[in-house]
Design a protein around this motif. Structure first.
Motif, mmCIF file in Angstrom:
data_model
loop_
_atom_site.group_PDB
_atom_site.id
_atom_site.type_symbol
_atom_site.label_atom_id
_atom_site.label_comp_id
_atom_site.label_asym_id
_atom_site.label_seq_id
_atom_site.Cartn_x
_atom_site.Cartn_y
_atom_site.Cartn_z
ATOM 1 N N ASP A 17 0.844 -1.190 0.000
ATOM 2 C CA ASP A 17 0.000 0.000 0.000
ATOM 3 C C ASP A 17 0.883 1.245 0.000
ATOM 4 O OD1 ASP A 17 0.905 0.336 2.619
ATOM 5 O OD2 ASP A 17 -1.016 -0.196 3.539
ATOM 6 N N GLY A 18 0.266 2.403 0.123
ATOM 7 C CA GLY A 18 1.000 3.664 0.080
ATOM 8 C C GLY A 18 2.005 3.833 1.204
ATOM 9 N N PHE A 19 1.877 3.014 2.254
ATOM 10 C CA PHE A 19 2.814 3.070 3.383
ATOM 11 C C PHE A 19 3.814 1.921 3.337
ATOM 12 C CE2 PHE A 19 -0.990 5.289 4.841
ATOM 13 C CZ PHE A 19 -0.432 6.511 5.193
ATOM 14 N N ASP A 20 3.905 1.263 2.179
ATOM 15 C CA ASP A 20 4.839 0.167 1.937
ATOM 16 C C ASP A 20 4.557 -1.059 2.809
ATOM 17 O OD1 ASP A 20 6.819 -0.712 0.219
ATOM 18 O OD2 ASP A 20 8.410 -0.367 1.689
ATOM 19 N N THR A 45 -5.233 1.811 -2.750
ATOM 20 C CA THR A 45 -3.960 2.042 -3.416
ATOM 21 C C THR A 45 -3.159 0.752 -3.430
ATOM 22 O OG1 THR A 45 -3.891 4.316 -2.623
ATOM 23 C CG2 THR A 45 -1.811 3.371 -3.362
ATOM 24 N N ALA A 46 -2.677 0.381 -4.593
ATOM 25 C CA ALA A 46 -1.820 -0.797 -4.721
ATOM 26 C C ALA A 46 -0.556 -0.375 -5.457
ATOM 27 C CB ALA A 46 -2.521 -1.910 -5.481
ATOM 28 N N LEU A 47 0.566 -0.495 -4.807
ATOM 29 C CA LEU A 47 1.851 -0.210 -5.445
ATOM 30 C C LEU A 47 2.417 -1.535 -5.932
ATOM 31 C CD1 LEU A 47 3.302 2.258 -2.795
ATOM 32 C CD2 LEU A 47 2.068 2.792 -4.895
ATOM 33 N N LEU A 48 2.632 -1.631 -7.236
ATOM 34 C CA LEU A 48 3.058 -2.881 -7.846
ATOM 35 C C LEU A 48 4.456 -2.748 -8.439
ATOM 36 C CD1 LEU A 48 -0.237 -3.520 -9.827
ATOM 37 C CD2 LEU A 48 0.402 -4.584 -7.673
ATOM 38 N N THR A 49 5.252 -3.783 -8.252
ATOM 39 C CA THR A 49 6.527 -3.841 -8.962
ATOM 40 C C THR A 49 6.194 -4.147 -10.419
ATOM 41 O OG1 THR A 49 6.792 -6.219 -8.657
ATOM 42 C CG2 THR A 49 7.682 -4.783 -6.906
ATOM 43 N N PRO A 50 7.138 -3.968 -11.332
ATOM 44 C CA PRO A 50 6.859 -4.342 -12.719
ATOM 45 C C PRO A 50 6.410 -5.804 -12.853
ATOM 46 C CG PRO A 50 8.792 -2.959 -12.658
ATOM 47 C CD PRO A 50 8.435 -3.266 -11.226
#
Length: 90
Positions: A17-20, A45-50
Motif C-alpha cells: 500500500d501507500g505506506f509500503d 492504493t496498490a503499489l506494484l513492482t513491474p
C-alpha cells in the motif's frame, strides 16, 4: 458452475500500500453478471513492482476470457429457454 470452479478463479496478487505495507489485490469472476471483480487493498492504493503489474495484467486477461465464455453460455441458455417457452416446449 460448482464451488470448486468458482474457487479456481479466485486470485490474490501481492502488492504494497501507500505506506509500503504488504497487501494484496483480490481478483475473481462474477459469472452471473459477466464481469471480473478487482478488490484493491484498504485505502484503494496498490503499489506494484513491474513483475507484479505483469502478473496482474496476465491474470486479468485470463479471468476476462473465462467470464466471456461463461457469459456467452448464460446468454445462450437464456435464449434457448425463451425460444422453448415461445414454441410451447416445457
Amino acid at each position: 458452475m460448482t464451488m470448486a470452479n468458482l474457487d479456481q478463479h479466485k486470485t490474490k496478487l501481492p502488492c504494497t500500500d501507500g505506506f509500503d505495507r504488504l497487501r494484496s489485490v483480490g481478483l475473481w469472476t462474477a459469472p452471473t453478471s459477466g464481469r471480473v471483480v478487482l478488490v484493491a487493498p484498504p485505502a484503494e492504493t496498490a503499489l506494484l513492482t513491474p513483475a507484479q503489474a505483469r502478473a496482474l495484467s496476465t491474470r486479468l486477461d485470463e479471468l476476462a476470457t473465462v467470464v466471456e465464455a461463461q457469459h456467452a453460455d448464460l446468454v445462450r441458455v437464456s435464449r434457448d429457454r425463451v425460444a422453448q417457452r415461445r414454441s410451447g416446449v416445457a
